[in-house]
Design an enzyme around this catalytic site. Structure first.
Site, PDB file in Angstrom:
ATOM      1  N   GLY A  91       0.835  -1.189   0.000  1.00  0.00           N
ATOM      2  CA  GLY A  91       0.000   0.000   0.000  1.00  0.00           C
ATOM      3  C   GLY A  91       0.872   1.241   0.000  1.00  0.00           C
ATOM      4  O   GLY A  91       2.020   1.211  -0.455  1.00  0.00           O
ATOM      5  N   CYS A  92       0.354   2.340   0.510  1.00  0.00           N
ATOM      6  CA  CYS A  92       1.119   3.581   0.567  1.00  0.00           C
ATOM      7  C   CYS A  92       2.458   3.353   1.259  1.00  0.00           C
ATOM      8  O   CYS A  92       2.511   2.805   2.360  1.00  0.00           O
ATOM      9  CB  CYS A  92       0.319   4.649   1.306  1.00  0.00           C
ATOM     10  SG  CYS A  92       1.258   6.152   1.636  1.00  0.00           S
ATOM     11  N   PHE A  93       3.546   3.778   0.629  1.00  0.00           N
ATOM     12  CA  PHE A  93       4.860   3.490   1.200  1.00  0.00           C
ATOM     13  C   PHE A  93       5.156   4.288   2.458  1.00  0.00           C
ATOM     14  O   PHE A  93       6.047   3.920   3.228  1.00  0.00           O
ATOM     15  CB  PHE A  93       5.994   3.660   0.187  1.00  0.00           C
ATOM     16  CG  PHE A  93       5.938   4.860  -0.730  1.00  0.00           C
ATOM     17  CD1 PHE A  93       5.343   6.056  -0.374  1.00  0.00           C
ATOM     18  CD2 PHE A  93       6.503   4.778  -2.001  1.00  0.00           C
ATOM     19  CE1 PHE A  93       5.319   7.145  -1.231  1.00  0.00           C
ATOM     20  CE2 PHE A  93       6.483   5.862  -2.882  1.00  0.00           C
ATOM     21  CZ  PHE A  93       5.896   7.048  -2.481  1.00  0.00           C
TER      22      PHE A  93
END
Length: 237
Positions: A59-61
């Protein structure tokens, strides 16, 4: 709600987000957060402290980066892109979802302190929900897929075996959809994405989606948790 929408919200929303978060016990990754079992297949303890690399997408890093910067044995973490080619490894292009990249993190770690299998245990326990296909929380698209980019036959063997172990144990209520694919290249993200969690603690997205992940790490893995300030600063090669 997407990150782009959250970027434009007012400071009042930050206050409201904090209030909602404190009043809501629902896990940020959409399921109960528990420490998963140790991997039955893992790397042997090395004879020397030779640093190794793991590349994971969940997902979002921002949040995945933050989790692993609090894990003992991890020396540094970079946010970036994996799965596509160098020519399309920019945030504006990856955000369109058609470059083949996934937002990823590159983890430099000491295998004498933490094994590859234990990194995967943390990954599946608190950093990502491996049952969500091509999305994670409020973010949707293949760029937010869950993936393990292995750099060796041993990493592939450990990752594949651990997913099979978790599946057999019915550790999740839905099938694990995390990809296990070869690492063809990792491309470091733009400077403003690096260390984003620490530098932007009042961002509503961070408060709602990522701060709980770090809190869960401390809660379920107290023996592995450490403060981000102890991370060693090294150059990316």
């Amino acid at each position: 709600m997407s990150r782009r929408t959250l970027f434009s919200l007012s400071s009042l929303t930050v206050t409201l987000a904090l209030a909602v978060l404190s009043a809501c016990s629902a896990p940020a990754i959409g399921r109960d957060v528990v420490a998963l079992p140790d991997p039955k297949v893992d790397a042997a303890a090395p004879a020397s402290h030779t640093d190794q690399v793991a590349v994971l997408a969940g997902g979002c890093f921002w949040g995945v980066d933050a989790v692993f910067k609090h894990v003992k044995g991890v020396k540094q973490v970079w946010s970036g892109y994996a799965g596509g080619n160098a020519g399309t490894a920019t945030y504006s292009q990856v955000s369109d979802g058609d470059t083949g990249h996934a937002e990823s993190v590159k983890i430099l770690y000491d295998p004498a302190q933490i094994s590859y299998g234990q990194l995967l245990r943390v990954f599946f326990s608190v950093a990502t929900d491996p049952t969500q296909l091509n999305r994670q929380g409020p973010d949707t698209g293949t760029q937010y897929r869950s993936a393990i980019f292995y750099g060796s036959d041993e990493q592939q063997r450990i990752a594949t075996a651990y997913i099979a172990q978790l599946t057999a144990a019915k550790a999740f209520d839905a099938p694990i959809v995390t990809q296990v694919v070869p690492l063809k290249g990792f491309y470091t993200a733009e400077a403003y994405h690096q260390d984003y969690f620490r530098l932007n603690p009042n961002n509503p997205y961070i408060i709602i989606n990522d701060a709980p992940k770090v809190a869960h790490l401390k809660q379920v893995f107290p023996e592995l948790y450490r403060s981000a300030e102890t991370v060693v600063s090294v150059q990316l090669h």
